[in-house]
Design a protein around this motif. Structure first.
Motif, PDB file in Angstrom:
ATOM      1  N   ASP A  36      86.053  43.369   3.492  1.00  0.00           N
ATOM      2  CA  ASP A  36      87.176  42.751   2.787  1.00  0.00           C
ATOM      3  C   ASP A  36      88.510  43.188   3.383  1.00  0.00           C
ATOM      4  OD1 ASP A  36      85.393  41.516   0.996  1.00  0.00           O
ATOM      5  OD2 ASP A  36      85.382  43.278  -0.307  1.00  0.00           O
ATOM      6  N   GLY A  37      88.527  43.363   4.716  1.00  0.00           N
ATOM      7  CA  GLY A  37      89.748  43.740   5.411  1.00  0.00           C
ATOM      8  C   GLY A  37      90.090  45.214   5.343  1.00  0.00           C
ATOM      9  N   LYS A  38      89.247  45.993   4.695  1.00  0.00           N
ATOM     10  CA  LYS A  38      89.508  47.427   4.529  1.00  0.00           C
ATOM     11  C   LYS A  38      88.641  48.245   5.478  1.00  0.00           C
ATOM     12  CE  LYS A  38      92.322  46.739   1.050  1.00  0.00           C
ATOM     13  NZ  LYS A  38      92.174  45.279   0.894  1.00  0.00           N
ATOM     14  N   ALA A  39      89.242  49.310   6.019  1.00  0.00           N
ATOM     15  CA  ALA A  39      88.534  50.226   6.913  1.00  0.00           C
ATOM     16  C   ALA A  39      88.189  51.503   6.154  1.00  0.00           C
ATOM     17  CB  ALA A  39      89.397  50.545   8.126  1.00  0.00           C
ATOM     18  N   ARG A  40      87.352  52.327   6.782  1.00  0.00           N
ATOM     19  CA  ARG A  40      86.961  53.598   6.175  1.00  0.00           C
ATOM     20  C   ARG A  40      87.129  54.730   7.180  1.00  0.00           C
ATOM     21  NH1 ARG A  40      84.921  49.787   3.154  1.00  0.00           N
ATOM     22  NH2 ARG A  40      84.100  50.207   1.054  1.00  0.00           N
ATOM     23  N   ALA A  41      87.587  55.858   6.688  1.00  0.00           N
ATOM     24  CA  ALA A  41      87.749  57.048   7.521  1.00  0.00           C
ATOM     25  C   ALA A  41      87.209  58.240   6.740  1.00  0.00           C
ATOM     26  CB  ALA A  41      89.215  57.262   7.880  1.00  0.00           C
ATOM     27  N   ILE A  86      89.144  54.708   1.904  1.00  0.00           N
ATOM     28  CA  ILE A  86      89.126  53.252   2.050  1.00  0.00           C
ATOM     29  C   ILE A  86      90.583  52.800   2.139  1.00  0.00           C
ATOM     30  CG2 ILE A  86      88.408  51.071   1.005  1.00  0.00           C
ATOM     31  CD1 ILE A  86      86.239  52.683  -0.503  1.00  0.00           C
ATOM     32  N   TYR A  87      90.946  52.198   3.258  1.00  0.00           N
ATOM     33  CA  TYR A  87      92.367  51.915   3.498  1.00  0.00           C
ATOM     34  C   TYR A  87      92.575  50.568   4.176  1.00  0.00           C
ATOM     35  CZ  TYR A  87      91.556  53.341   8.405  1.00  0.00           C
ATOM     36  OH  TYR A  87      91.092  53.433   9.711  1.00  0.00           O
TER      37      TYR A  87
END
Length: 221
Positions: free
Chosen positions: A42-47, A101-102
């Motif tokens: 949904d357009g969100k990345a994870r780190a 989640i960003y």
């Protein structure tokens, strides 16, 4: 009986040495693994970051503009389904970690790494503040070569700036295990708890004073 005591001592020593060697081999396998890249959702990345108690780190990242959510958990080890009790023994290889989640269109991975270093004592080995042990060690997880380069460059620059060795380890991301429900949003749900008052909130405030430009408008305590 007197002869048995030295023999038992030697046997225990070998047993401890073998156990330590086995743990080191398992940890090295984690460090040498190929990184796993988590796709956008949904357009969100994870780190993923480990920096002492996850109660503290979760709150820090949730105060940053562009971060949608911060989840407490465990990463960096070799055991499956780690629990809080098991990770606290230091025998699972895992450290308390957070999943961030960003929105990469609002905040970059590089900025999240800056937040990481600005929100801790970067020279403290195996812990942050009063929390000590391998389960509290500092780790930055990379998912690809670009992220690894960003981490290594920022780590080297900070080492030069402080003229000190930076404690954070750099691991390829493998898997994140979500912690028990009662750990999630702990600072938010328990603002008057003694540890939160004495450790988490002061740590959050120190970070906010260092990087006010990255904070959400409603993030200040």
């Amino acid at each position: 009986m007197k002869k048995l005591i030295p023999i038992l001592g030697v046997a225990l020593l070998f047993s401890c040495n073998n156990t330590a060697q086995n743990i080191n081999q398992k940890q090295q396998a984690v460090i040498n693994a190929d990184p796993i890249e988590v796709p956008l959702k949904d357009g969100k990345a994870r780190a993923y970051f480990a920096s002492g108690c996850f109660w503290c780190v979760e709150a820090i990242y949730e105060s940053v503009e562009g971060v949608e959510e911060s989840i407490s958990g465990y990463s960096g080890g070799w055991t499956k389904n780690p629990t809080y009790e098991a990770s606290n023994t230091g025998r699972t290889g895992h450290a308390e970690a957070v999943e961030i989640i960003y929105d990469p269109n609002v905040v970059s991975f590089a900025t999240l790494v800056d937040v990481y270093f600005a929100s801790q004592n970067p020279t403290q080995v195996n812990g942050q503040g009063p929390d000590r042990g391998s389960q509290y060690r500092s780790i930055i997880f990379y998912q690809n070569d670009e992220q690894m380069k960003i981490i290594e460059e920022k780590k080297a620059a900070l080492a030069k700036e402080l003229d000190a060795e930076i404690a954070a380890e750099v691991y390829p991301f493998q898997k994140f295990w979500v912690a028990e429900d009662y750990h999630q949003d702990y600072e938010k749900l328990h603002p008057n708890q003694r540890y939160i008052q004495a450790v988490s909130i002061p740590r959050l405030k120190r970070f906010q004073a260092k990087m006010p430009e990255v904070l959400k408008k409603n993030a200040k305590h």
